[in-house]
Design a protein around this motif. Structure first.
Motif, PDB file in Angstrom:
ATOM      1  N   GLU A   1       0.827  -1.207   0.000  1.00 14.62           N
ATOM      2  CA  GLU A   1       0.000   0.000   0.000  1.00 14.62           C
ATOM      3  C   GLU A   1       0.862   1.259   0.000  1.00 14.62           C
ATOM      4  OE1 GLU A   1      -3.226   2.557   0.022  1.00 14.62           O
ATOM      5  OE2 GLU A   1      -3.213   0.397  -0.347  1.00 14.62           O
ATOM      6  N   ALA A   2       2.013   1.187   0.651  1.00 10.90           N
ATOM      7  CA  ALA A   2       2.922   2.335   0.698  1.00 10.90           C
ATOM      8  C   ALA A   2       3.616   2.577  -0.641  1.00 10.90           C
ATOM      9  CB  ALA A   2       3.963   2.131   1.794  1.00 10.90           C
ATOM     10  N   GLY A   3       3.651   1.550  -1.506  1.00 13.73           N
ATOM     11  CA  GLY A   3       4.244   1.744  -2.828  1.00 13.73           C
ATOM     12  C   GLY A   3       5.227   0.688  -3.274  1.00 13.73           C
ATOM     13  N   ALA A   4       5.450  -0.342  -2.450  1.00 15.12           N
ATOM     14  CA  ALA A   4       6.385  -1.404  -2.840  1.00 15.12           C
ATOM     15  C   ALA A   4       5.751  -2.321  -3.876  1.00 15.12           C
ATOM     16  CB  ALA A   4       6.797  -2.212  -1.612  1.00 15.12           C
ATOM     17  N   ASP A   5       6.589  -2.918  -4.710  1.00 16.89           N
ATOM     18  CA  ASP A   5       6.143  -3.926  -5.678  1.00 16.89           C
ATOM     19  C   ASP A   5       6.407  -5.338  -5.171  1.00 16.89           C
ATOM     20  OD1 ASP A   5       5.498  -2.115  -8.010  1.00 16.89           O
ATOM     21  OD2 ASP A   5       7.596  -1.590  -7.689  1.00 16.89           O
ATOM     22  N   ILE A   6       7.432  -5.477  -4.340  1.00 10.04           N
ATOM     23  CA  ILE A   6       7.896  -6.775  -3.852  1.00 10.04           C
ATOM     24  C   ILE A   6       8.227  -6.601  -2.374  1.00 10.04           C
ATOM     25  CG2 ILE A   6       9.621  -8.615  -4.156  1.00 10.04           C
ATOM     26  CD1 ILE A   6      10.253  -7.279  -6.928  1.00 10.04           C
ATOM     27  N   VAL A   7       7.952  -7.627  -1.570  1.00  9.76           N
ATOM     28  CA  VAL A   7       8.380  -7.585  -0.168  1.00  9.76           C
ATOM     29  C   VAL A   7       9.453  -8.647   0.057  1.00  9.76           C
ATOM     30  CG1 VAL A   7       6.209  -6.633   0.674  1.00  9.76           C
ATOM     31  CG2 VAL A   7       6.532  -9.124   0.614  1.00  9.76           C
TER      32      VAL A   7
ATOM     33  N   ASP B   1       4.288 -10.399  -4.631  1.00  7.31           N
ATOM     34  CA  ASP B   1       5.591 -10.931  -5.044  1.00  7.31           C
ATOM     35  C   ASP B   1       6.560 -10.920  -3.873  1.00  7.31           C
ATOM     36  OD1 ASP B   1       4.983 -11.505  -7.725  1.00  7.31           O
ATOM     37  OD2 ASP B   1       5.229  -9.397  -8.275  1.00  7.31           O
ATOM     38  N   VAL B   2       7.335 -11.999  -3.768  1.00  2.63           N
ATOM     39  CA  VAL B   2       8.200 -12.207  -2.610  1.00  2.63           C
ATOM     40  C   VAL B   2       9.657 -12.335  -3.033  1.00  2.63           C
ATOM     41  CG1 VAL B   2       8.708 -13.718  -0.663  1.00  2.63           C
ATOM     42  CG2 VAL B   2       6.332 -13.418  -1.421  1.00  2.63           C
ATOM     43  N   CYS B   3      10.511 -11.607  -2.328  1.00  2.00           N
ATOM     44  CA  CYS B   3      11.959 -11.789  -2.430  1.00  2.00           C
ATOM     45  C   CYS B   3      12.421 -12.421  -1.129  1.00  2.00           C
ATOM     46  CB  CYS B   3      12.661 -10.442  -2.645  1.00  2.00           C
ATOM     47  SG  CYS B   3      14.465 -10.566  -2.705  1.00  2.00           S
TER      48      CYS B   3
ATOM     49  N   ALA C   1       9.768 -14.787  -6.049  1.00  2.74           N
ATOM     50  CA  ALA C   1      10.070 -14.047  -7.278  1.00  2.74           C
ATOM     51  C   ALA C   1      11.534 -13.667  -7.395  1.00  2.74           C
ATOM     52  CB  ALA C   1       9.212 -12.779  -7.340  1.00  2.74           C
ATOM     53  N   MET C   2      12.264 -13.747  -6.285  1.00  2.00           N
ATOM     54  CA  MET C   2      13.652 -13.305  -6.273  1.00  2.00           C
ATOM     55  C   MET C   2      14.302 -13.822  -4.996  1.00  2.00           C
ATOM     56  SD  MET C   2      14.769  -9.380  -7.100  1.00  2.00           S
ATOM     57  CE  MET C   2      13.705  -9.481  -8.538  1.00  2.00           C
ATOM     58  N   LEU C   3      15.641 -13.907  -4.993  1.00  2.00           N
ATOM     59  CA  LEU C   3      16.358 -14.385  -3.820  1.00  2.00           C
ATOM     60  C   LEU C   3      17.633 -13.582  -3.617  1.00  2.00           C
ATOM     61  CD1 LEU C   3      16.849 -16.449  -1.529  1.00  2.00           C
ATOM     62  CD2 LEU C   3      17.963 -17.913  -3.244  1.00  2.00           C
ATOM     63  N   VAL C   4      17.756 -12.958  -2.451  1.00  2.00           N
ATOM     64  CA  VAL C   4      18.995 -12.297  -2.064  1.00  2.00           C
ATOM     65  C   VAL C   4      19.881 -13.312  -1.358  1.00  2.00           C
ATOM     66  CG1 VAL C   4      20.024 -10.584  -0.501  1.00  2.00           C
ATOM     67  CG2 VAL C   4      18.075  -9.957  -1.930  1.00  2.00           C
ATOM     68  N   LEU C   5      21.146 -13.372  -1.766  1.00  2.00           N
ATOM     69  CA  LEU C   5      22.144 -14.244  -1.150  1.00  2.00           C
ATOM     70  C   LEU C   5      23.219 -13.356  -0.555  1.00  2.00           C
ATOM     71  CD1 LEU C   5      22.432 -16.858  -4.042  1.00  2.00           C
ATOM     72  CD2 LEU C   5      21.308 -17.211  -1.827  1.00  2.00           C
ATOM     73  N   GLU C   6      23.394 -13.429   0.769  1.00  2.00           N
ATOM     74  CA  GLU C   6      24.318 -12.515   1.444  1.00  2.00           C
ATOM     75  C   GLU C   6      25.464 -13.254   2.114  1.00  2.00           C
ATOM     76  OE1 GLU C   6      24.407  -8.733   4.556  1.00  2.00           O
ATOM     77  OE2 GLU C   6      22.492  -9.620   3.966  1.00  2.00           O
TER      78      GLU C   6
ATOM     79  N   ILE D   1      17.784 -22.703  -9.487  1.00  2.00           N
ATOM     80  CA  ILE D   1      16.442 -22.153  -9.324  1.00  2.00           C
ATOM     81  C   ILE D   1      16.049 -21.265 -10.500  1.00  2.00           C
ATOM     82  CG2 ILE D   1      16.682 -22.240  -6.814  1.00  2.00           C
ATOM     83  CD1 ILE D   1      17.015 -19.188  -6.817  1.00  2.00           C
ATOM     84  N   LYS D   2      14.739 -21.083 -10.655  1.00  2.00           N
ATOM     85  CA  LYS D   2      14.219 -20.234 -11.726  1.00  2.00           C
ATOM     86  C   LYS D   2      14.279 -18.759 -11.359  1.00  2.00           C
ATOM     87  CE  LYS D   2      10.912 -23.751 -13.330  1.00  2.00           C
ATOM     88  NZ  LYS D   2       9.474 -24.080 -13.488  1.00  2.00           N
ATOM     89  N   ALA D   3      14.059 -18.456 -10.088  1.00  2.00           N
ATOM     90  CA  ALA D   3      14.021 -17.059  -9.657  1.00  2.00           C
ATOM     91  C   ALA D   3      15.398 -16.418  -9.778  1.00  2.00           C
ATOM     92  CB  ALA D   3      13.526 -16.967  -8.217  1.00  2.00           C
ATOM     93  N   PRO D   4      15.463 -15.139 -10.109  1.00  2.00           N
ATOM     94  CA  PRO D   4      16.743 -14.435 -10.157  1.00  2.00           C
ATOM     95  C   PRO D   4      17.377 -14.353  -8.774  1.00  2.00           C
ATOM     96  CG  PRO D   4      15.006 -13.168 -11.237  1.00  2.00           C
ATOM     97  CD  PRO D   4      14.345 -14.269 -10.504  1.00  2.00           C
TER      98      PRO D   4
END
Length: 270
Positions: free
Chosen positions: A103-109, A128-130, A169-174, A188-191
């Protein structure tokens, strides 16, 4: 093509995805105009902008406030919003938090850890989920390299595959080995978006304050492209010196009355 579909296509084509954090409208505008693919309103806002001691102090209200600012600065950008610590303890809590961020304006959480139940719940609600694996800043007090052992590496790959299957939808690897990040990215398929995860991910993310050199602190995974912190201090010192020596304001900074109005004004003085 939806915003997230674009990133799957970029992965398929082998086109790297550039991600930077953004916390305010001017920064968001500059990053969007520079061609940054995704703006991340991360919980790093807490220590970088709000003076908090850790990511754990960041609230959902903080994130939503900064998402709104970033959206105003970059109306067409793809924006990821972090879900803060303790705002996604259950799938229902995660859904309520995610809806506020959207609602605040994000496309993905984005949230940390292996939580396929949360991914399923958010995806079912068309959100959409990261996901975020490896070092989890909200949950790991020891900010160390993750996935170094064969056992840890295998679990990381298995977790990524499981999250992929339920629709992230996406994956951060840290902060994981490059070899492990490469294996995940192929499996995986997700970026995948790396930070301290080497060169084989589908994209990279850095914290804008680190990129700009806001502080003297630096990290192996970072590259400083400017020394803004030093420039800010030098500008402030120069300003203080000019004010104290009465060099500022100069004639070019002053506004004057019209001559006739000034004469009337001075004649009417008591």
């Amino acid at each position: 093509m939806t915003k997230t579909a674009r990133f799957f296509e970029m992965k398929r084509q082998g086109r790297p995805i550039a991600v930077l954090t953004a916390y305010d409208a001017p920064t968001a505008k500059a990053e969007a105009e520079a061609g940054v693919d995704i703006l991340l309103v991360g919980d790093s806002v807490g220590m970088n902008m709000l003076g908090y001691a850790s990511e754990k102090e960041v609230t959902l209200a903080d994130i939503c406030h900064h998402v709104r600012a970033v959206r105003r600065g970059a109306p067409e950008a793809a924006i990821i919003a972090d879900l803060p610590f303790l705002t996604y303890e259950t799938p229902d809590a995660a859904l309520a938090s995610a809806r506020q961020a959207i609602e605040a304006g994000a496309d993905i959480v984005k949230f940390e850890g292996f939580r396929p139940d949360i991914v399923k719940t958010l995806v079912a609600a068309s959100i959409d989920v990261c996901c975020h694996l490896g070092l989890e800043p909200q949950h790991h007090a020891d900010k160390r390299f993750k996935g170094r052992s064969a056992q840890e590496a295998k679990k990381l790959v298995d977790d990524a595959i499981a999250l992929d299957r339920v629709g992230m939808a996406m994956l951060v690897l840290e902060l994981i080995p490059e070899e492990v990040a490469a294996e995940v990215s192929q499996a995986i398929k997700a970026p995948t978006i790396g930070i301290g995860a080497g060169r084989k991910t589908d994209g990279q993310v850095l914290v804008i304050c680190d990129v700009l050199g806001f502080t003297s602190a630096n990290y192996r995974h970072n590259r400083r492209y400017q020394e803004v912190g030093r420039a800010m201090e030098e500008a402030a010192r120069a300003y203080v010196a000019d004010v104290r020596s009465r060099v500022f304001p100069g004639e070019e900074n002053v506004l004057h009355m019209a001559k006739e109005e000034r004469a009337l004004f001075l004649n009417e003085k008591p």
